[in-house]
Design an enzyme around this catalytic site. Structure first.
Site, PDB file in Angstrom:
ATOM      1  N   SER A 142     -44.274-127.545 -19.344  1.00 41.33           N
ATOM      2  CA  SER A 142     -45.592-127.460 -19.118  1.00 41.33           C
ATOM      3  C   SER A 142     -46.044-127.955 -20.463  1.00 41.33           C
ATOM      4  O   SER A 142     -45.382-129.197 -20.893  1.00 41.33           O
ATOM      5  CB  SER A 142     -46.093-126.474 -18.328  1.00 41.33           C
ATOM      6  OG  SER A 142     -47.498-126.074 -17.900  1.00 41.33           O
TER       7      SER A 142
ATOM      8  N   HIS B 127     -43.662-124.456 -10.044  1.00 42.10           N
ATOM      9  CA  HIS B 127     -43.885-124.983 -10.899  1.00 42.10           C
ATOM     10  C   HIS B 127     -42.583-123.759 -11.499  1.00 42.10           C
ATOM     11  O   HIS B 127     -42.716-122.364 -11.568  1.00 42.10           O
ATOM     12  CB  HIS B 127     -44.973-124.060 -11.942  1.00 42.10           C
ATOM     13  CG  HIS B 127     -45.345-125.015 -13.484  1.00 42.10           C
ATOM     14  ND1 HIS B 127     -45.608-126.415 -13.616  1.00 42.10           N
ATOM     15  CD2 HIS B 127     -45.907-124.613 -14.272  1.00 42.10           C
ATOM     16  CE1 HIS B 127     -45.720-126.480 -15.046  1.00 42.10           C
ATOM     17  NE2 HIS B 127     -46.473-125.560 -15.005  1.00 42.10           N
TER      18      HIS B 127
END
Length: 545
Positions: free
Chosen positions: A213, A470
Site C-alpha cells: 500500500s 486489500h
C-alpha cells in the site's frame, strides 16, 4: 577466572570484570552481533528464528530534531544493546484505534526489526526489506509478523519504521519545511541495511525491496531515485504505486497553514516559522490535528503524504512528478513487480458498510447527501482531473448509473473504489515502466478472499461478501492478527508466494508455481500481461493497453 593469592585493588576489579564476563557467556552466540555502535543481543524465538528488534538507525527525531532530516544513529554502546524489545509505532492518527482520540505511538521510533531463520548452513541469506502500509498516516513494523516467512528458512526480513502523518509529511514546499521526511527516513534506513546486514548474516548484494500500500508506493519512489542511490537487486510493490491518486498531496501548503493556525502558531509566513513553532508544541496535539481534515469516518484517508519538493532543497527526495522521472530514464532500472487484488478498494469502501450508532444505518447513506463533493475529496480526484467534481459525476454514472449509494449496491461502489484508488494507477505505472525501463516489469492480480479480512474489520460485519480485499495476498506472506487463519488452499498460495519472492531475489526470474511471469519490458504487443492468481490456479492474462 583469575586466581592470585595476593592481589591489588586493581586486580580485584579486573577479577570481577572477567568473572562477570565469563558468567554471561551466551549459550547461543548467534544471538550476539557486533556493529560499529557496539554489540546487540537478539532473541531466540523457540528455535525457529532470531529477531533483533528496535535497532536504531537514526537519532530520535525529537526536540530540535523534529521536522529535520533524519540523522544517522551515532551513539556507542558501552554495554550490550538489548534488541529483544518490540519497536514502538511512530506517533500517528491510527484508523484502527477505537474512539475519537486516535493518537498513539512514540516520536522516538526510527528503528528496524531484523529477522533471520535458524538454519545450519551459515551462508549469507538474501534479504527481504519490507516497508509497511497505512496511507502514510499510520501503521508500524509490528503489524505484519515474520513467522511464516522465517519458516521457509531461505530468506531474512528487515522491517522499517518511518515517520508518518503530520510528523512525517507536513510540508510548506519550501526550504524550511520541505516535507517527505518519512521517505527520507526510509532512505537512511536502506543505507543502514546495505552497510550492516552482512553482520546479521544477510547478503547485501541480494536485497529485495518490498512494500504494501503506502509501502508499495514508497518502494516505487525508491526505484525512481537515481541509480547510484539504489541498494536493491529487485523490488515488489503490493497494492500501491506512486501513481495512485492518494499518494502525492496536491495542496500541502494549505494543510500546513491550517494545522499551524489550529495550534496557535503566531508566525506562519514560511515553513521555517511554522517548523519553529511546532517544535514547541506537544506531538500529540500536532498529530491530533489530523481530525480537522477528515469529513466522516477515516476519510480522506491520506491527509499528509508525499509532495514534490523544490529542486534546490538539500536532501530533497522527490523534485519531479513520477511520470516525468520515468520518462527521463534517470531512475533505478531493476526488476520490478507491481500487484493488486481484485477488490483492493474494499479499503476503504468497506468502511461505508459500518453502522453509524447515531443513525442506526450504514455510513454509505451519508454519501447521498453530497456525493459528488465527497467522492471528489475522498477519492483524491484532484490528482486525476482538473475538474474533480465533474469527474466524480462521470464515475458515478459509469459504475452506478442512476442507482443511489445504498448498501445493496456495495459491490458496484467497491468496484469504483478499486479502480480509482488502486488498479488504474498500478496498471498505468506498469504501462509507463514497460516503455522506459531497461529491466523486467511484471504484474499480478490476486483473487482469493480470506474468510475474515480488512473488509470485515473495517465494517465490523461478517454478513457482507467483500471479496478479495486489500492485504489478502500479503497477509499470506507476512500475516496479521486481524485476518483469519489460512485455509489449506491459502497455505499452498503462501508457500508459492514465498518461493516466488526467494527466486526473484536469488535469480532475477519471476514465477508463481508453474506460471512464468511475462516480462512486459520486452513485449512488443498492444497488451499488458499479468499473472492471474487464485486459490488453485495461475494463468497469464492480457489487458489491452
Amino acid at each position: 577466572m583469575v586466581t592470585k593469592t595476593v592481589i591489588t585493588g586493581g586486580w580485584i576489579l579486573l577479577t570481577f570484570i572477567i568473572s562477570a564476563a565469563l558468567s554471561e557467556v551466551p549459550k547461543n552466540s548467534k544471538l550476539f552481533v557486533e556493529i560499529a555502535n557496539g554489540v546487540l543481543k537478539g532473541k531466540d524465538n523457540n528455535g525457529r528464528f532470531i529477531s533483533w528488534e528496535s535497532v536504531p538507525y537514526a537519532e530520535a527525531p525529537v526536540g530540535e530534531l523534529r521536522y529535520e532530516l533524519p540523522q544517522p544513529y551515532g551513539q556507542k554502546w558501552n554495554v550490550t544493546f538489548d534488541a529483544s524489545q518490540k519497536a514502538p509505532a511512530c506517533m500517528q492518527w491510527d484508523q484502527f484505534v477505537e474512539g475519537k482520540n486516535k493518537v498513539h505511538g512514540s516520536e522516538d521510533c526510527l528503528k528496524l526489526n531484523i529477522y533471520k531463520p535458524l538454519v545450519k548452513d551459515e551462508k549469507k541469506l538474501p534479504v527481504m526489506v519490507f516497508i509497511h502500509g497505512g496511507c502514510f498516516m499510520f501503521g508500524g513494523v509490528n503489524v505484519n509478523q515474520p513467522d511464516v516467512l522465517m519458516a521457509s528458512g531461505k530468506i531474512m526480513l528487515v522491517t522499517i519504521a518511518y515517520r508518518v502523518g503530520a510528523l512525517g509529511f507536513l510540508s510548506m514546499q519550501d526550504e524550511g519545511l520541505p516535507g517527505n521526511l518519512g521517505l527520507k527516513d526510509q532512505r537512511l534506513a536502506l543505507q543502514w541495511i546495505k552497510e550492516n546486514i552482512v553482520h546479521f548474516g544477510g547478503d547485501p548484494k541480494k536485497i529485495l525491496l518490498t512494500g504494501f500500500s503506502a509501502g508499495g508506493a514508497s518502494t516505487h519512489f525508491h526505484i525512481l531515485q537515481r541509480p547510484e542511490e539504489n541498494v536493491a537487486k529487485a523490488a515488489v510493490s503490493f497494492s500501491g504505486v506512486a501513481l495512485n491518486p492518494w499518494v502525492i498531496i496536491r495542496n500541502p501548503r494549505g494543510r500546513a497553514l491550517k494545522l499551524a493556525q489550529h495550534l496557535n502558531c503566531p508566525q506562519r509566513n514560511n515553513g521555517g516559522e511554522i517548523k519553529n513553532c511546532l517544535k514547541q508544541r506537544r506531538a500529540e496535539d500536532i498529530v491530533g490535528g489530523t481530525k480537522l481534515f477528515q469529513n466522516f469516518a477515516y476519510n480522506p484517508f491520506t491527509v499528509f503524504g508525499p509532495v514534490i519538493e523544490p529542486q534546490h532543497i538539500p536532501g530533497a527526495f522527490l523534485t519531479h512528478h513520477p511520470i516525468d522521472i520515468v520518462k527521463s530514464g534517470n531512475f533505478t532500472h531493476i526488476p520490478w513487480l507491481a500487484s493488486y487484488v481484485s477488490e483492493d478498494g474494499g479499503y476503504n469502501a468497506a468502511e461505508l458498510m459500518l453502522i453509524n450508532p447515531q443513525t442506526g444505518r450504514e455510513l454509505m447513506y451519508e454519501l447521498n447527501e453530497n456525493w459528488a463533493e465527497l467522492l471528489a475529496t475522498n477519492l483524491f480526484l484532484d490528482n486525476i482531473s482538473e475538474h474533480p467534481v465533474e469527474y466524480a459525476r462521470q464515475l458515478k454514472e459509469k459504475y452506478l448509473g442512476h442507482l443511489p449509494f445504498y448498501p445493496e449496491n456495495y459491490a458496484r461502489v467497491s468496484e469504483l473504489y478499486t479502480a480509482v484508488l488502486f488498479s488504474d494507477g498500478i496498471l498505468d505505472s506498469l504501462k509507463l515502466h514497460r516503455q522506459y525501463s531497461h529491466a523486467p516489469v511484471y504484474g499480478y492480480v490476486y483473487n482469493n478472499p480470506a474468510d475474515f479480512n480488512v473488509g470485515q474489520g473495517l465494517s465490523k460485519r461478517t454478513d457482507v461478501n467483500f471479496g478479495t480485499v486489500h492485504m489478502d495476498d500479503l497477509s499470506l506472506i507476512l500475516p496479521t492478527s486481524s485476518r483469519s487463519p489460512p485455509r489449506s488452499d491459502e497455505k499452498r498460495v503462501s508457500q508459492n508466494f514465498i518461493e516466488m519472492l526467494v527466486n526473484f531475489v536469488e535469480s532475477g526470474n519471476l514465477c508463481y508455481d508453474h506460471c512464468d511471469f511475462a516480462d512486459n519490458s520486452i513485449q512488443n504487443s498492444p497488451y499488458l500481461f499479468l499473472t492471474s492468481i487464485t486459490g488453485d490456479n495461475c494463468e497469464s492474462v492480457a489487458l489491452k493497453v
